[in-house]
Design a protein around this motif. Structure first.
Motif, short mmCIF file in Angstrom:
data_model
loop_
_atom_site.label_atom_id
_atom_site.label_comp_id
_atom_site.label_asym_id
_atom_site.label_seq_id
_atom_site.Cartn_x
_atom_site.Cartn_y
_atom_site.Cartn_z
N LYS A 1 1.99 -7.40 0.56
CA LYS A 1 -0.20 -7.42 0.38
C LYS A 1 -0.11 -6.83 -1.38
O LYS A 1 0.19 -7.09 -2.14
N LEU A 2 -1.49 -6.35 -1.13
CA LEU A 2 -2.16 -6.04 -2.70
C LEU A 2 -1.54 -4.83 -3.09
O LEU A 2 -1.82 -3.94 -2.03
N ALA A 3 -0.73 -4.57 -4.14
CA ALA A 3 0.14 -3.15 -4.51
C ALA A 3 -1.50 -2.12 -5.32
O ALA A 3 -1.38 -3.48 -6.50
N ASP A 4 -1.21 -1.78 -5.64
CA ASP A 4 -2.38 -0.95 -6.73
C ASP A 4 -1.53 -0.37 -7.75
O ASP A 4 -1.16 0.75 -8.33
N ILE A 5 -1.49 -1.49 -8.72
CA ILE A 5 -0.89 -1.20 -9.79
C ILE A 5 -1.33 -2.26 -11.16
O ILE A 5 -1.72 -3.12 -10.88
N ILE B 1 5.55 -6.71 -17.16
CA ILE B 1 4.59 -8.40 -18.38
C ILE B 1 3.65 -8.39 -18.05
O ILE B 1 2.69 -9.09 -18.34
N GLU B 2 3.70 -8.59 -16.86
CA GLU B 2 2.91 -9.42 -15.79
C GLU B 2 2.30 -9.44 -14.28
O GLU B 2 3.49 -8.27 -13.60
N ILE B 3 1.20 -9.08 -13.71
CA ILE B 3 1.25 -9.02 -12.18
C ILE B 3 0.51 -9.87 -11.88
O ILE B 3 -0.76 -10.67 -12.26
N ASN B 4 0.78 -10.36 -10.88
CA ASN B 4 0.36 -11.76 -9.90
C ASN B 4 -0.09 -11.33 -8.56
O ASN B 4 1.52 -10.91 -7.85
N VAL B 5 -0.95 -11.73 -8.45
CA VAL B 5 -0.92 -11.44 -6.39
C VAL B 5 -1.34 -13.09 -6.18
O VAL B 5 -1.81 -14.02 -6.73
N LYS B 6 -0.58 -13.09 -4.94
CA LYS B 6 -0.36 -14.63 -4.52
C LYS B 6 -0.84 -14.67 -3.02
O LYS B 6 -1.28 -12.70 -1.94
N ARG B 7 -1.84 -15.62 -2.78
CA ARG B 7 -3.27 -15.08 -1.68
C ARG B 7 -2.95 -16.44 -1.14
O ARG B 7 -2.47 -17.44 -1.41
N GLY B 8 -2.52 -16.36 0.27
CA GLY B 8 -2.52 -17.47 1.48
C GLY B 8 -3.96 -18.23 1.12
O GLY B 8 -5.33 -18.74 0.54
N ALA B 9 -4.31 -18.85 1.94
CA ALA B 9 -5.05 -20.71 2.57
C ALA B 9 -6.35 -19.61 2.68
O ALA B 9 -7.91 -20.43 2.24
N PRO C 1 -4.47 -11.50 0.02
CA PRO C 1 -3.81 -11.39 -0.86
C PRO C 1 -2.77 -11.57 0.32
O PRO C 1 -2.72 -11.14 1.82
N ILE C 2 -1.44 -11.61 0.26
CA ILE C 2 -0.09 -11.40 0.73
C ILE C 2 1.30 -10.71 -0.30
O ILE C 2 1.58 -9.55 0.79
N LEU C 3 1.28 -11.19 -0.99
CA LEU C 3 2.24 -10.68 -2.15
C LEU C 3 1.64 -10.29 -3.33
O LEU C 3 0.68 -10.59 -4.00
N THR C 4 2.06 -9.07 -4.35
CA THR C 4 2.21 -8.71 -5.70
C THR C 4 3.11 -8.65 -6.01
O THR C 4 4.23 -8.39 -6.29
N GLU C 5 3.23 -10.05 -6.91
CA GLU C 5 4.60 -10.23 -7.75
C GLU C 5 4.33 -9.06 -9.22
O GLU C 5 3.30 -9.32 -9.80
N VAL C 6 5.75 -8.67 -9.94
CA VAL C 6 5.34 -8.01 -11.60
C VAL C 6 7.05 -7.92 -11.35
O VAL C 6 7.64 -7.53 -10.97
N VAL C 7 6.52 -8.25 -12.67
CA VAL C 7 6.96 -9.25 -13.68
C VAL C 7 7.87 -8.44 -14.51
O VAL C 7 6.64 -7.83 -15.36
N VAL C 8 8.72 -7.41 -15.12
CA VAL C 8 9.12 -5.75 -16.08
C VAL C 8 9.70 -6.71 -16.76
O VAL C 8 10.87 -7.65 -16.28
#
Length: 56
Positions: A12-16, A37-45, A49-56
């Motif tokens: 879901k939506l993480a507080d990062i 480095i990058e924070i992306n929120v993946k959302r459903g139709a 929010p479904i996932l929070t993707e964090v790139v480090v």
């Protein structure tokens, strides 16, 4: 120059934020501290929010 990166997925939506420091331990027992480095929120139709993707 970046030679490797890690992608961490949170439910879901993480507080990062970009100013946070993520601390994790890998399979070898090595503790690593990195800032996102990058924070992306993946959302459903439906827009939720479904996932929070964090790139480090």
């Amino acid at each position: 120059m970046v030679v490797a990166s890690a992608r961490i997925l949170f439910d879901k939506l993480a507080d990062i934020r970009e100013t946070d420091t993520l601390v994790f331990t890998n399979e070898l027992g090595l503790t690593i501290e990195k800032n996102p480095i990058e924070i992306n929120v993946k959302r459903g139709a439906n827009g939720k929010p479904i996932l929070t993707e964090v790139v480090v």
